[in-house]
Scaffold this motif. Structure first.
Motif, PDB file in Angstrom:
ATOM      1  N   ASP A 150       0.841  -1.191   0.000  1.00 31.75           N
ATOM      2  CA  ASP A 150       0.000   0.000   0.000  1.00 31.75           C
ATOM      3  C   ASP A 150       0.880   1.247   0.000  1.00 31.75           C
ATOM      4  N   ARG A 151       0.235   2.380   0.021  1.00 25.67           N
ATOM      5  CA  ARG A 151       0.934   3.666  -0.049  1.00 25.67           C
ATOM      6  C   ARG A 151       1.940   3.829   1.085  1.00 25.67           C
ATOM      7  N   TYR A 152       1.581   3.394   2.274  1.00 21.16           N
ATOM      8  CA  TYR A 152       2.471   3.537   3.431  1.00 21.16           C
ATOM      9  C   TYR A 152       3.706   2.644   3.296  1.00 21.16           C
ATOM     10  N   ASP A 153       3.485   1.411   2.839  1.00 16.74           N
ATOM     11  CA  ASP A 153       4.618   0.507   2.624  1.00 16.74           C
ATOM     12  C   ASP A 153       5.588   1.106   1.608  1.00 16.74           C
ATOM     13  N   ARG A 154       5.053   1.665   0.544  1.00 15.79           N
ATOM     14  CA  ARG A 154       5.900   2.255  -0.499  1.00 15.79           C
ATOM     15  C   ARG A 154       6.716   3.428   0.042  1.00 15.79           C
ATOM     16  N   ILE A 155       6.097   4.247   0.863  1.00 15.13           N
ATOM     17  CA  ILE A 155       6.816   5.393   1.448  1.00 15.13           C
ATOM     18  C   ILE A 155       7.933   4.883   2.355  1.00 15.13           C
ATOM     19  N   ILE A 156       7.623   3.903   3.172  1.00 19.31           N
ATOM     20  CA  ILE A 156       8.629   3.332   4.076  1.00 19.31           C
ATOM     21  C   ILE A 156       9.779   2.736   3.275  1.00 19.31           C
ATOM     22  N   LEU A 157       9.453   1.934   2.258  1.00 20.08           N
ATOM     23  CA  LEU A 157      10.491   1.298   1.443  1.00 20.08           C
ATOM     24  C   LEU A 157      11.332   2.320   0.695  1.00 20.08           C
ATOM     25  N   GLU A 205      10.186  -6.885   6.735  1.00 18.54           N
ATOM     26  CA  GLU A 205      11.378  -7.715   6.957  1.00 18.54           C
ATOM     27  C   GLU A 205      11.001  -9.194   7.011  1.00 18.54           C
ATOM     28  N   ALA A 206       9.959  -9.521   7.770  1.00 21.50           N
ATOM     29  CA  ALA A 206       9.530 -10.921   7.934  1.00 21.50           C
ATOM     30  C   ALA A 206       9.091 -11.533   6.609  1.00 21.50           C
ATOM     31  N   GLU A 207       8.474 -10.743   5.742  1.00 21.41           N
ATOM     32  CA  GLU A 207       8.020 -11.237   4.446  1.00 21.41           C
ATOM     33  C   GLU A 207       9.149 -11.314   3.423  1.00 21.41           C
ATOM     34  N   GLY A 208      10.342 -10.842   3.812  1.00 23.91           N
ATOM     35  CA  GLY A 208      11.478 -10.906   2.897  1.00 23.91           C
ATOM     36  C   GLY A 208      11.503  -9.792   1.868  1.00 23.91           C
ATOM     37  N   ILE A 209      10.617  -8.820   2.017  1.00 18.45           N
ATOM     38  CA  ILE A 209      10.614  -7.676   1.101  1.00 18.45           C
ATOM     39  C   ILE A 209      11.849  -6.825   1.383  1.00 18.45           C
ATOM     40  N   ILE A 210      12.117  -6.590   2.654  1.00 22.72           N
ATOM     41  CA  ILE A 210      13.373  -5.955   3.065  1.00 22.72           C
ATOM     42  C   ILE A 210      14.335  -7.095   3.365  1.00 22.72           C
ATOM     43  N   ARG A 211      15.396  -7.205   2.577  1.00 21.27           N
ATOM     44  CA  ARG A 211      16.357  -8.298   2.722  1.00 21.27           C
ATOM     45  C   ARG A 211      17.396  -8.040   3.813  1.00 21.27           C
ATOM     46  N   GLY A 212      17.684  -6.788   4.079  1.00 22.38           N
ATOM     47  CA  GLY A 212      18.701  -6.464   5.063  1.00 22.38           C
ATOM     48  C   GLY A 212      19.127  -5.014   4.910  1.00 22.38           C
ATOM     49  N   TYR A 213      20.132  -4.645   5.667  1.00 26.10           N
ATOM     50  CA  TYR A 213      20.638  -3.276   5.673  1.00 26.10           C
ATOM     51  C   TYR A 213      22.155  -3.343   5.565  1.00 26.10           C
ATOM     52  N   ALA A 214      22.726  -2.434   4.772  1.00 28.06           N
ATOM     53  CA  ALA A 214      24.178  -2.461   4.596  1.00 28.06           C
ATOM     54  C   ALA A 214      24.685  -1.079   4.210  1.00 28.06           C
ATOM     55  N   ALA A 215      25.946  -0.825   4.517  1.00 30.13           N
ATOM     56  CA  ALA A 215      26.603   0.400   4.068  1.00 30.13           C
ATOM     57  C   ALA A 215      27.114   0.166   2.649  1.00 30.13           C
ATOM     58  N   ARG A 216      26.953   1.148   1.782  1.00 29.73           N
ATOM     59  CA  ARG A 216      27.490   1.064   0.422  1.00 29.73           C
ATOM     60  C   ARG A 216      28.863   1.722   0.425  1.00 29.73           C
ATOM     61  N   SER A 273      24.193   1.251  -8.198  1.00 31.40           N
ATOM     62  CA  SER A 273      22.995   0.614  -7.660  1.00 31.40           C
ATOM     63  C   SER A 273      22.005   1.669  -7.200  1.00 31.40           C
ATOM     64  N   SER A 274      20.783   1.511  -7.632  1.00 34.98           N
ATOM     65  CA  SER A 274      19.751   2.516  -7.376  1.00 34.98           C
ATOM     66  C   SER A 274      18.582   1.917  -6.616  1.00 34.98           C
ATOM     67  N   PRO A 275      17.791   2.763  -5.973  1.00 37.58           N
ATOM     68  CA  PRO A 275      16.562   2.266  -5.349  1.00 37.58           C
ATOM     69  C   PRO A 275      15.647   1.638  -6.398  1.00 37.58           C
ATOM     70  N   LEU A 276      14.888   0.639  -5.991  1.00 34.04           N
ATOM     71  CA  LEU A 276      13.927   0.018  -6.891  1.00 34.04           C
ATOM     72  C   LEU A 276      12.801   0.996  -7.206  1.00 34.04           C
ATOM     73  N   PRO A 277      12.266   0.970  -8.426  1.00 38.28           N
ATOM     74  CA  PRO A 277      11.173   1.872  -8.795  1.00 38.28           C
ATOM     75  C   PRO A 277       9.848   1.371  -8.223  1.00 38.28           C
ATOM     76  N   LEU A 278       9.532   1.806  -7.036  1.00 38.14           N
ATOM     77  CA  LEU A 278       8.366   1.307  -6.320  1.00 38.14           C
ATOM     78  C   LEU A 278       7.042   1.661  -6.980  1.00 38.14           C
ATOM     79  N   GLU A 279       7.042   2.667  -7.855  1.00 30.47           N
ATOM     80  CA  GLU A 279       5.788   3.012  -8.532  1.00 30.47           C
ATOM     81  C   GLU A 279       5.352   1.889  -9.481  1.00 30.47           C
ATOM     82  N   HIS A 280       6.264   0.979  -9.822  1.00 32.02           N
ATOM     83  CA  HIS A 280       5.949  -0.141 -10.696  1.00 32.02           C
ATOM     84  C   HIS A 280       5.697  -1.438  -9.919  1.00 32.02           C
ATOM     85  N   ALA A 281       5.811  -1.381  -8.607  1.00 31.69           N
ATOM     86  CA  ALA A 281       5.616  -2.582  -7.775  1.00 31.69           C
ATOM     87  C   ALA A 281       4.129  -2.870  -7.611  1.00 31.69           C
ATOM     88  N   LYS A 282       3.839  -4.121  -7.304  1.00 26.92           N
ATOM     89  CA  LYS A 282       2.431  -4.529  -7.068  1.00 26.92           C
ATOM     90  C   LYS A 282       1.869  -3.849  -5.833  1.00 26.92           C
TER      91      LYS A 282
END
Length: 157
Positions: free
Chosen positions: A5-12, A45-56, A148-157
């Motif tokens: 939903d809209r909130y998930d997209r903003i968070i991601l 995180e639990a659903e595996g949508i967020i895989r982890g966190y790392a420094a680039r 490496s760029s952020p994923l285009p969330l406007e195209h996500a389900k």
């Protein structure tokens, strides 16, 4: 996975731009309470949508000035041992990414090295020695145009 939903997209989107964003920052951006936002992040995180966190880290700043894309062909007679080959590929820290691909080659690797001589040594003395590798073709990256760029969330389900 449920639709985002809209909130998930903003968070991601916020976390892709700044993986160190605090829960307070996330809740402000998403216009949610801090507990609601926290639950959503944990669910993502639990659903595996967020895989982890790392420094680039910029590879050149730590002495890894050469990046190459390497195509690998596998020996057709060894195709039954492909998982063994993949396990070997995972063991090389120089290989940052590995993909199975369609076309003339079987795998595409993203490899870093300190210089061309060490890249050549890695390819010849280590990668080409992996059982099942029948051919290697490398392309040295001259300049990184779009990292490496952020994923285009406007195209996500």
């Amino acid at each position: 996975m449920d639709n985002l939903d809209r909130y998930d997209r903003i968070i991601l989107q916020t976390l892709q731009e700044n993986g160190r964003a605090s829960n307070v920052e996330l809740s402000d951006k998403a216009s949610l309470s801090a507990p609601q936002c926290f639950r959503r992040v944990r669910r993502l995180e639990a659903e595996g949508i967020i895989r982890g966190y790392a420094a680039r880290v910029d590879p050149a700043t730590i002495g890894l000035g050469v990046m190459a894309f390497v195509n690998i062909s596998i020996d057709r007679e060894q195709s039954k041992q492909v998982r063994t080959l993949e396990k070997a590929i995972r063991q090389f820290p120089e290989i940052l990414e590995c993909y199975t691909i369609s076309g003339d080659f079987d795998y595409l690797l993203k490899v870093v090295s300190t210089d061309l001589k060490s890249l050549s040594s890695f390819l010849t003395d280590r990668l080409m020695q992996v059982h099942g590798v029948s051919g290697v073709r490398s392309m040295v990256c001259l300049e990184e145009i779009k990292p490496s760029s952020p994923l285009p969330l406007e195209h996500a389900k």
